[in-house]
Design an enzyme around this catalytic site. Structure first.
Site, PDB file in Angstrom:
ATOM      1  N   TYR A 142     -19.374  48.888 -57.932  1.00 12.33           N
ATOM      2  CA  TYR A 142     -18.305  48.829 -58.923  1.00 12.33           C
ATOM      3  C   TYR A 142     -17.150  48.012 -58.356  1.00 12.33           C
ATOM      4  O   TYR A 142     -16.759  48.208 -57.203  1.00 12.33           O
ATOM      5  CB  TYR A 142     -17.821  50.245 -59.257  1.00 12.33           C
ATOM      6  CG  TYR A 142     -16.699  50.311 -60.278  1.00 12.33           C
ATOM      7  CD1 TYR A 142     -16.904  49.887 -61.597  1.00 12.33           C
ATOM      8  CD2 TYR A 142     -15.445  50.802 -59.933  1.00 12.33           C
ATOM      9  CE1 TYR A 142     -15.878  49.963 -62.529  1.00 12.33           C
ATOM     10  CE2 TYR A 142     -14.416  50.879 -60.865  1.00 12.33           C
ATOM     11  CZ  TYR A 142     -14.634  50.460 -62.167  1.00 12.33           C
ATOM     12  OH  TYR A 142     -13.615  50.533 -63.089  1.00 12.33           O
ATOM     13  N   ASP A 237     -15.447  44.102 -51.153  1.00 13.80           N
ATOM     14  CA  ASP A 237     -14.618  45.012 -51.925  1.00 13.80           C
ATOM     15  C   ASP A 237     -14.528  46.315 -51.133  1.00 13.80           C
ATOM     16  O   ASP A 237     -15.442  47.132 -51.152  1.00 13.80           O
ATOM     17  CB  ASP A 237     -15.225  45.242 -53.314  1.00 13.80           C
ATOM     18  CG  ASP A 237     -14.362  46.170 -54.165  1.00 13.80           C
ATOM     19  OD1 ASP A 237     -13.458  46.826 -53.609  1.00 13.80           O
ATOM     20  OD2 ASP A 237     -14.600  46.238 -55.390  1.00 13.80           O
ATOM     21  N   LYS A 265      -6.879  52.141 -53.387  1.00 13.41           N
ATOM     22  CA  LYS A 265      -6.993  53.564 -53.060  1.00 13.41           C
ATOM     23  C   LYS A 265      -6.131  53.994 -51.868  1.00 13.41           C
ATOM     24  O   LYS A 265      -4.945  54.239 -52.057  1.00 13.41           O
ATOM     25  CB  LYS A 265      -8.470  53.938 -52.927  1.00 13.41           C
ATOM     26  CG  LYS A 265      -9.188  53.725 -54.268  1.00 13.41           C
ATOM     27  CD  LYS A 265     -10.543  54.345 -54.429  1.00 13.41           C
ATOM     28  CE  LYS A 265     -10.969  54.298 -55.890  1.00 13.41           C
ATOM     29  NZ  LYS A 265     -12.023  53.368 -56.217  1.00 13.41           N
TER      30      LYS A 265
HETATM   31  C1  LIG Z   1     -12.040  52.322 -57.344  1.00 11.08           C
HETATM   32  C2  LIG Z   1     -12.656  51.011 -57.091  1.00 11.08           C
HETATM   33  C3  LIG Z   1     -12.249  49.846 -57.754  1.00 11.08           C
HETATM   34  C4  LIG Z   1     -11.255  49.877 -58.876  1.00 11.08           C
HETATM   35  O1  LIG Z   1      -9.999  50.328 -58.495  1.00 11.08           O
HETATM   36  P1  LIG Z   1      -8.990  50.875 -59.612  1.00 11.08           P
HETATM   37  O2  LIG Z   1      -7.727  51.108 -58.866  1.00 11.08           O
HETATM   38  O3  LIG Z   1      -9.617  52.123 -60.161  1.00 11.08           O
HETATM   39  O4  LIG Z   1      -8.868  49.825 -60.651  1.00 11.08           O
HETATM   40  C5  LIG Z   1     -12.794  48.641 -57.361  1.00 11.08           C
HETATM   41  N1  LIG Z   1     -13.707  48.569 -56.392  1.00 11.08           N
HETATM   42  C6  LIG Z   1     -14.137  49.673 -55.740  1.00 11.08           C
HETATM   43  C7  LIG Z   1     -15.134  49.519 -54.642  1.00 11.08           C
HETATM   44  C8  LIG Z   1     -13.646  50.920 -56.076  1.00 11.08           C
HETATM   45  O5  LIG Z   1     -14.108  52.004 -55.453  1.00 11.08           O
END
Ligand SMILES: *Cc1c(COP(=O)(O)O)cnc(C)c1O
Length: 427
Positions: A142, A237, A265
């Site tokens: 994601y 990411d 995060k």
């Molecule tokens: C949570 C997450 C996102 C998105 O972050 P948001 O602050 O919810 O938009 C993108 N990449 C990864 C790997 C994530 O865990």
């Protein structure tokens, strides 16, 4: 009717599904979402006054525990000076310097407000830098909800991707190539067929959005080699894995340097901060220096940056990650031993402060094995744990998070709750 139930009923009248982010609605596990009123350390309390040991930690940010006094103090001090200026502050410099220090592959960084925004902007930058359109992602990873990332594999390998969300034009999705995680041969094949069209490979180097899934070292090394060979941008990411699996993120554990990194995060410590950064020669393509546009009214917000900076200070205290890793390991080992004693097919894995639990005999090594896990059993286990006061992610396909405040007593209480929950599965 419980307070949670009446709040949920009310919420659904004014907000689609009653929630502001879909996983909170408990659709995957069934039942009524808990409305949280306050949190402290490893715990939070719902609208009915019930206490839970929290294993989502706001989906990662709460790594030092909820409402840590240092973080709260920093936020209060920043707020007293004004909430937002739309002009630069020294706090943003300190934060950027700290990120560059902790993640050496990041030479320059830009702060934004969400992981979605960071990944979307980083991909635009990669396309701007390379002058190419195509992006490779992997099934089950994601990267936020930008159009080009809401895409699944097409009918055959290396065919155009298909949107996974209504509202995403097929014309956008067709620039995204979706491959299998941990499959080096597919990567080789994709680059040999269209290497000169690929702007970027984006990957969660430790995946956490299809439950926890480790990449193999060869997978990341193959990606690094192919991106270098073909002039594509390697993008990690680490919104979830950054400052979570280790102080330097997954890239420090695997020893593979990406060209760009996406963070979120933990770096906000519970307030909206995310970032993308990497090679200075690439970052200099961003406005106002270069032609790739990106901006944000609340980017680098002083209160959010204060929460993030104070969190980044706490996680650098000596022994922080040793303790976090030990407690997380205690949790998954305790769960595994207990399941075995009771005779439940179960496995678990942990890296740093992140863990996965699987209702399968062995820890999965790819997306297909994750999807083959017993979802029904997870859902039963989830509810038995919730009843016993342990809040796990309300989905079989999410990782779990431990904080520095999850001490031995908290882990022991979790494992005895699990003993009862596993026994219920067998009855
Ligand atoms: C949570 C997450 C996102 C998105 O972050 P948001 O602050 O919810 O938009 C993108 N990449 C990864 C790997 C994530 O865990």
């Amino acid at each position: 009717m419980s307070h949670n139930e009446s709040l949920f009923e009310r919420a659904q009248r004014s907000t689609p599904g009653g929630v502001n982010s879909p996983v909170r609605a408990f659709r995957s596990v069934g039942g009524t979402p808990r409305f949280i009123t306050r949190a402290e350390g490893p715990y939070f309390w719902d609208a009915d006054g019930k206490r839970y040991i929290d294993y989502i930690g706001s989906w990662g940010p709460a790594i030092v525990g909820h409402a840590h006094p240092d973080v709260i103090k920093a936020v209060q001090a920043a707020a007293a000076n004004g909430l937002s200026f739309g002009a630069p502050t020294e706090g943003e410099i300190l934060m950027a310097e700290e990120i560059c220090k902790l993640v050496p592959s990041i030479e320059m960084v830009r702060l934004v407000s969400s992981g979605t925004e960071a990944a979307m902007s980083a991909l635009r930058l990669a396309r701007g830098v390379t002058g190419r359109d195509k992006v490779i992602k992997f099934e089950g990873c994601y990267h936020g909800h930008a159009d080009s990332m809401l895409v699944k594999a097409g009918s055959g390998l290396l065919t155009f991707g298909n949107p996974t969300s209504s509202g995403v034009p097929a014309d956008f999705a067709k620039h995204t190539i979706v491959l299998d995680y941990n499959d080096c041969a597919q990567l080789e094949d994709a680059f040999s067929k269209m290497g000169e069209q690929i702007a970027a490979v984006i990957v969660e180097p430790v995946a956490g959005n299809m439950n926890l899934l480790r990449s193999t070292p060869e997978f990341l090394q193959t990606m690094r080699r192919l991106c270098t060979q073909h002039g594509a941008v390697l993008m990690f990411d680490e919104v979830m894995s950054g400052f979570r699996v280790a102080l330097g993120g997954a890239q420090s554990l695997y020893g593979v340097q990406p060209d760009m990194t996406v963070l979120g995060k933990v770096i906000g410590g519970g307030l909206p901060v995310a970032a993308f950064g990497g090679r200075a020669d690439m970052m200099k393509h961003l406005a106002p220096l270069g032609p790739v546009y990106q901006a944000g009214t609340l980017s680098g917000n002083p209160v959010a940056v204060a929460a993030g900076m104070s969190t980044l200070k706490i996680i650098q205290q000596p022994g922080f990650y040793e303790n976090l890793g030990t407690q997380t390991r205690k949790l998954v080992d305790g769960l595994s031993v207990t399941a075995k004693e009771i005779g439940v097919a179960f496995s678990a894995d942990a890296i740093g402060g992140m863990f996965g639990i699987y209702f399968s005999e062995r820890v999965p090594e790819n997306y297909a094995q994750i999807m083959a896990g017993n979802k029904e059993r997870f859902n039963q286990f989830f509810h038995a744990m919730l009843d016993a006061g342990v809040y796990l992610a309300p989905s079989a396909f999410e990782a779990g998070f431990v904080s520095a405040m999850h001490n031995d007593a908290v882990i022991d209480e979790t494992i005895s709750a699990a003993r009862g929950a596993f026994a219920k599965l067998n009855s």
